[in-house]
Design a protein around this motif. Structure first.
Motif, PDB file in Angstrom:
ATOM      1  N   GLY A  55     -29.367  -1.545  42.430  1.00  0.00           N
ATOM      2  CA  GLY A  55     -28.437  -2.413  41.709  1.00  0.00           C
ATOM      3  C   GLY A  55     -27.908  -2.028  40.336  1.00  0.00           C
ATOM      4  O   GLY A  55     -26.850  -2.554  39.786  1.00  0.00           O
ATOM      5  N   GLY A  56     -28.021  -0.709  39.833  1.00  0.00           N
ATOM      6  CA  GLY A  56     -27.424  -0.014  38.689  1.00  0.00           C
ATOM      7  C   GLY A  56     -28.328   0.946  38.006  1.00  0.00           C
ATOM      8  O   GLY A  56     -29.430   0.646  37.561  1.00  0.00           O
ATOM      9  N   ASN A  57     -27.815   2.040  37.804  1.00  0.00           N
ATOM     10  CA  ASN A  57     -28.439   3.149  36.991  1.00  0.00           C
ATOM     11  C   ASN A  57     -28.451   2.917  35.558  1.00  0.00           C
ATOM     12  O   ASN A  57     -27.555   2.199  35.243  1.00  0.00           O
ATOM     13  CB  ASN A  57     -28.080   4.717  37.232  1.00  0.00           C
ATOM     14  N   ARG A  58     -29.319   3.460  34.934  1.00  0.00           N
ATOM     15  CA  ARG A  58     -29.372   3.397  33.475  1.00  0.00           C
ATOM     16  C   ARG A  58     -29.517   4.790  32.602  1.00  0.00           C
ATOM     17  O   ARG A  58     -30.379   5.447  33.114  1.00  0.00           O
ATOM     18  CB  ARG A  58     -30.683   2.420  32.840  1.00  0.00           C
ATOM     19  N   LEU A  59     -28.826   4.882  31.621  1.00  0.00           N
ATOM     20  CA  LEU A  59     -29.037   6.009  30.490  1.00  0.00           C
ATOM     21  C   LEU A  59     -29.641   5.644  29.277  1.00  0.00           C
ATOM     22  O   LEU A  59     -29.048   4.666  28.782  1.00  0.00           O
ATOM     23  CB  LEU A  59     -27.607   6.679  30.446  1.00  0.00           C
ATOM     24  N   PHE A  60     -30.679   5.925  29.020  1.00  0.00           N
ATOM     25  CA  PHE A  60     -31.345   6.065  27.779  1.00  0.00           C
ATOM     26  C   PHE A  60     -31.360   7.008  26.821  1.00  0.00           C
ATOM     27  O   PHE A  60     -31.932   8.219  27.090  1.00  0.00           O
ATOM     28  CB  PHE A  60     -33.010   5.470  27.996  1.00  0.00           C
ATOM     29  N   ARG A  61     -30.515   6.970  25.665  1.00  0.00           N
ATOM     30  CA  ARG A  61     -30.339   7.918  24.868  1.00  0.00           C
ATOM     31  C   ARG A  61     -31.676   8.094  23.647  1.00  0.00           C
ATOM     32  O   ARG A  61     -31.986   6.996  23.166  1.00  0.00           O
ATOM     33  CB  ARG A  61     -29.065   7.715  24.002  1.00  0.00           C
ATOM     34  N   ASN A  62     -32.104   9.009  23.544  1.00  0.00           N
ATOM     35  CA  ASN A  62     -33.417   9.467  22.750  1.00  0.00           C
ATOM     36  C   ASN A  62     -32.649   9.450  21.186  1.00  0.00           C
ATOM     37  O   ASN A  62     -31.925  10.205  20.820  1.00  0.00           O
ATOM     38  CB  ASN A  62     -34.060  10.576  22.929  1.00  0.00           C
ATOM     39  N   LEU A  63     -33.074   8.469  20.334  1.00  0.00           N
ATOM     40  CA  LEU A  63     -32.732   8.515  18.941  1.00  0.00           C
ATOM     41  C   LEU A  63     -33.479   9.041  17.848  1.00  0.00           C
ATOM     42  O   LEU A  63     -33.483   9.037  16.850  1.00  0.00           O
ATOM     43  CB  LEU A  63     -32.227   6.875  18.411  1.00  0.00           C
ATOM     44  N   GLY A  64     -34.532   9.615  18.602  1.00  0.00           N
ATOM     45  CA  GLY A  64     -35.736  10.265  17.764  1.00  0.00           C
ATOM     46  C   GLY A  64     -36.955   9.553  17.664  1.00  0.00           C
ATOM     47  O   GLY A  64     -37.343   8.997  16.724  1.00  0.00           O
ATOM     48  N   GLY A  65     -37.680   9.186  18.860  1.00  0.00           N
ATOM     49  CA  GLY A  65     -38.676   8.622  19.060  1.00  0.00           C
ATOM     50  C   GLY A  65     -38.576   7.264  19.667  1.00  0.00           C
ATOM     51  O   GLY A  65     -39.273   6.481  20.070  1.00  0.00           O
ATOM     52  N   ARG A  66     -37.271   6.657  19.598  1.00  0.00           N
ATOM     53  CA  ARG A  66     -36.967   5.334  19.989  1.00  0.00           C
ATOM     54  C   ARG A  66     -35.847   5.456  21.092  1.00  0.00           C
ATOM     55  O   ARG A  66     -34.688   6.494  20.618  1.00  0.00           O
ATOM     56  CB  ARG A  66     -36.742   4.237  19.111  1.00  0.00           C
ATOM     57  N   PHE A  67     -35.540   4.736  22.269  1.00  0.00           N
ATOM     58  CA  PHE A  67     -34.560   4.985  22.949  1.00  0.00           C
ATOM     59  C   PHE A  67     -33.738   3.664  23.098  1.00  0.00           C
ATOM     60  O   PHE A  67     -34.103   2.559  22.771  1.00  0.00           O
ATOM     61  CB  PHE A  67     -34.888   5.345  24.400  1.00  0.00           C
ATOM     62  N   GLU A  68     -32.244   4.043  23.406  1.00  0.00           N
ATOM     63  CA  GLU A  68     -31.267   2.925  23.413  1.00  0.00           C
ATOM     64  C   GLU A  68     -30.655   2.973  24.728  1.00  0.00           C
ATOM     65  O   GLU A  68     -30.288   4.031  25.295  1.00  0.00           O
ATOM     66  CB  GLU A  68     -30.299   3.095  22.212  1.00  0.00           C
ATOM     67  N   ASP A  69     -30.141   1.784  25.220  1.00  0.00           N
ATOM     68  CA  ASP A  69     -29.509   1.840  26.493  1.00  0.00           C
ATOM     69  C   ASP A  69     -28.195   2.221  26.347  1.00  0.00           C
ATOM     70  O   ASP A  69     -27.298   1.412  25.533  1.00  0.00           O
ATOM     71  CB  ASP A  69     -29.659   0.351  27.084  1.00  0.00           C
ATOM     72  N   ALA A  70     -27.720   3.548  26.946  1.00  0.00           N
ATOM     73  CA  ALA A  70     -26.360   4.056  26.684  1.00  0.00           C
ATOM     74  C   ALA A  70     -25.455   4.205  27.616  1.00  0.00           C
ATOM     75  O   ALA A  70     -24.449   4.823  27.825  1.00  0.00           O
ATOM     76  CB  ALA A  70     -26.491   5.440  25.819  1.00  0.00           C
ATOM     77  N   THR A  71     -25.836   3.154  28.746  1.00  0.00           N
ATOM     78  CA  THR A  71     -25.352   3.225  29.935  1.00  0.00           C
ATOM     79  C   THR A  71     -23.849   2.810  29.857  1.00  0.00           C
ATOM     80  O   THR A  71     -22.970   3.770  30.583  1.00  0.00           O
ATOM     81  CB  THR A  71     -26.105   2.255  31.058  1.00  0.00           C
ATOM     82  N   ALA A  72     -23.116   1.760  29.442  1.00  0.00           N
ATOM     83  CA  ALA A  72     -22.002   1.452  29.403  1.00  0.00           C
ATOM     84  C   ALA A  72     -21.312   2.462  28.463  1.00  0.00           C
ATOM     85  O   ALA A  72     -19.892   2.671  28.744  1.00  0.00           O
ATOM     86  CB  ALA A  72     -21.846  -0.011  28.912  1.00  0.00           C
ATOM     87  N   ALA A  73     -21.755   2.750  27.290  1.00  0.00           N
ATOM     88  CA  ALA A  73     -21.110   3.750  26.440  1.00  0.00           C
ATOM     89  C   ALA A  73     -20.797   5.158  27.083  1.00  0.00           C
ATOM     90  O   ALA A  73     -19.920   5.841  26.817  1.00  0.00           O
ATOM     91  CB  ALA A  73     -21.823   3.988  25.163  1.00  0.00           C
ATOM     92  N   ALA A  74     -21.773   5.705  27.887  1.00  0.00           N
ATOM     93  CA  ALA A  74     -21.468   6.701  28.521  1.00  0.00           C
ATOM     94  C   ALA A  74     -20.483   6.711  29.944  1.00  0.00           C
ATOM     95  O   ALA A  74     -20.019   7.732  30.309  1.00  0.00           O
ATOM     96  CB  ALA A  74     -23.190   7.286  29.349  1.00  0.00           C
ATOM     97  N   GLY A  75     -20.321   5.573  30.082  1.00  0.00           N
ATOM     98  CA  GLY A  75     -19.040   5.328  31.248  1.00  0.00           C
ATOM     99  C   GLY A  75     -19.702   5.108  32.761  1.00  0.00           C
ATOM    100  O   GLY A  75     -19.022   5.204  33.522  1.00  0.00           O
ATOM    101  N   PHE A  76     -21.019   4.814  32.833  1.00  0.00           N
ATOM    102  CA  PHE A  76     -21.612   4.657  34.144  1.00  0.00           C
ATOM    103  C   PHE A  76     -21.400   3.058  34.424  1.00  0.00           C
ATOM    104  O   PHE A  76     -21.101   2.235  33.830  1.00  0.00           O
ATOM    105  CB  PHE A  76     -23.193   4.671  34.121  1.00  0.00           C
TER     106      PHE A  76
END
Length: 594
Positions: free
Chosen positions: A152-173
């Motif tokens: 139903g949809g992949n996700r990209l989680f960007r590592n901010l330095g010990g904490r992750f944020e969902d960067a799926t939309a910002a990455a263009g997926f």
């Protein structure tokens, strides 16, 4: 993907397409008894308490059988390998499991042999119908990021330095499937829902940024799944075999920099079709489950091997493009990787290693009653492979179980890559159709003997009790210099196995600056050369640690280490003692390689 009316004519017992291949193998001929290789289950004492949720509610939807994966990463930069487990979730409208919401899970390595669950503070308490995971520093900030494939949809989680944020939309997926509504409404959905599997980061164009290759399995919807009358003896429903679904295309996402990606699948040549649809229409071929990057011809550019389920495997050969860039040419047939015994198998996990000095190979883990395929390279330019599993002792002993995860590892530090597969059937009620088969199955470890006539010998299976095995990955979680294993189970608890092999052999463990994605490392020990390629994810839905472990056998040092950096020169280091070393292309104590 419409399911034609002809499917209604399939009688009860269609599940035989799965089960007809299930027969016991003849025992392999007796050979030399392998030395003891021992792994110990330390899951509980290490503090790992992850249990996978497959969402099964009795209707037997195919995605329930496939997950899930695991990744090893140092998310907090403390030099210790942490563990990320991919989780599924209940289908829309179904209740949460008894333990609460099923979310992804991150376990931090404390450095004392134990882990702590840091999922919530790391921002990863996220519900997904997850499948696989790939790890890389996608934005160049020095921290490992996570890409999770999910139905139903992949996700990209960007590592901010010990904490992750969902960067799926910002990455263009693409945006995910809306996980709302009731269960009856979900079961009636006939529009295609994305069904990805494994993924890997690979810098295919040599620009220094990790691009992303994603495997997709079949064109799937709940309504089409339920329209197939697959049944077991006694009339209960069975899981539908992949032959009843149309294939799908793999994807390649080019890293544009700044954390953004663009779909380059068509331009890069990873969309494979056959003109076998209505009136000769092009139909996607792939039913991809596993992918591994390796350099098949030694030209310094990463190629890709893809394990497909019941259709031919792919070999994407990295070649110069017409515009001066890089493209892939699908050459599985001419390279000898498409088929074993002239027909497709149920390929799932995949890995690559140099199984003997100068003899690179690709291992594909296959369905039950189909032996593992060991495609050994017989020519480099152009690449050509041949299945050597029968002649090296791998075929007979690997035939019976259903193999998913597959990974090469030097379990006894003798300088030769051994092989582990995580096994387990996909049908909980398989015993009704094939009494000789079981749902949970023990993992298998094959020792590399170094003898070309019987290269792989099965070891005792008591280290790996029966589980419904899926993903597996290698790591040295306790820092003792040998490689340990983590294994996931479909609908069950993950297991951590500590390597307790009694041996005086030592190892050389190398960490390459920046991860070294796409680099090749040569280590010379007592005149013999070992080679390893720094791939991303490998096996099935999973990714192991980025550190390379070379067994030194009875020696205490390597005579020489050569690194061929991607897109750069070969560098060499002189004598290195066993233990941990970090190598950087900015620090070259011995000068250019000779």
């Amino acid at each position: 993907m419409p399911v034609g009316a002809a499917l209604a004519a399939l009688a009860a017992g269609l599940a035989g397409l799965w089960f007809a291949r299930d027969r016991r193998y003849d025992p392999p001929p007796a050979g030399d008894s392998p030395p003891a290789i021992r792994f110990t289950d330390v899951t509980e004492e290490a503090g790992i308490a992850f249990t996978h949720c497959n969402g099964a509610a009795g209707d037997k939807l195919v995605p329930e059988t496939m997950g899930s994966g695991v990744a090893v990463l140092d998310y907090d930069g403390d030099g210790r390998p942490d563990l990320f487990f991919v989780n599924g979730r209940p289908w829309p409208g179904r209740p949460d499991p008894p333990g609460g919401k099923a979310t992804q899970a991150l376990y931090r390595n404390r450095g004392d042999g134990t882990f702590e669950d840091v999922t919530a503070p790391a921002g990863l308490a996220v519900e997904l119908y997850g499948m696989g995971v790939a790890v890389a520093d996608v934005d160049g900030d020095g921290r490992p990021d996570l890409f999770v494939t999910a139905v139903g949809g992949n996700r990209l989680f960007r590592n901010l330095g010990g904490r992750f944020e969902d960067a799926t939309a910002a990455a263009g997926f693409p945006p995910p499937f809306p996980w709302t509504g009731g269960y009856p409404e979900f079961l009636r959905r006939s529009d295609s829902i994305s069904f990805p599997s494994s993924a890997t980061f690979v810098d295919y164009d040599g620009d220094g940024r990790p691009d992303l290759f994603v495997c997709n399995y079949v064109d799937w919807s709940p309504a089409d799944d339920l329209a197939v009358p697959a049944t077991l003896p006694g009339g209960t429903r069975a899981y539908v075999p992949p032959q009843q679904f149309t294939g799908t295309h793999c994807e390649l996402w080019r890293n544009l920099g700044g954390g953004r990606f663009a779909d380059a699948s068509a331009a890069a040549g990873v969309r494979v079709s056959d003109p076998r649809g209505p009136e000769g229409a092009a139909v996607p071929v792939g039913k991809a489950l596993g992918v591994v990057a390796f350099d098949a011809d030694g030209d310094g550019w990463p190629d890709l091997a893809v394990a497909n389920d019941t259709v031919r495997n792919f070999f994407f050969h990295n070649r110069p493009g017409p515009d001066g860039g890089r493209v892939f040419r699908e050459a599985g047939l001419t390279a000898g990787l498409a088929y074993a015994d002239g027909r497709p198998r149920g390929g799932m996990g995949i890995d690559s290693a140099e199984v003997l000095p100068g003899s690179p190979a690709v291992l594909v883990a296959n369905f039950s009653n189909e032996p593992n395929s060991l495609f050994r390279r017989v020519r480099a330019d152009p690449p050509r492979f041949a299945d050597a599993a029968p002649e090296v002792g791998l075929a007979g002993a690997s035939r019976y179980p259903m193999k998913f995860g597959a990974v090469f590892l030097d379990a006894d530090r003798d300088g030769r890559p051994d092989l582990f597969t995580a096994n387990g059937h996909l049908e909980p009620d398989i015993g009704r159709a094939v009494p000789s088969q079981t749902y949970p199955q023990p993992g298998q470890l094959f020792r590399n003997t170094g003898r070309p006539d019987r290269l792989f010998a099965p070891t005792a299976e008591d280290s790996f009790p029966p589980v419904v095995g899926r993903g597996c990955a290698v790591l040295d979680f306790d820092g003792d210099g040998d490689v340990d294993l983590v294994v996931t189970a479909n609908g069950g608890p993950a297991r951590l196995y500590r390597n307790d092999t009694p041996t005086a052999n030592r190892s050389l463990r190398l960490t390459l600056n920046g991860g070294g994605l796409g680099a090749e490392v040569e280590v010379t020990v007592d005149g013999a050369v070992q080679r390893q390629y720094v791939a991303g994810a490998r096996g099935y839905l999973s990714q192991g640690e980025a550190v390379l472990t070379f067994g030194l056998g009875g020696h205490d040092r390597a005579e020489k280490v050569v690194v061929r950096w991607p897109g750069g020169p070969r560098q060499h280091w002189g004598e290195l003692m066993g233990g941990e070393h970090a190598l950087s292309r900015d620090t070259d104590p011995a000068g250019p390689a000779r």
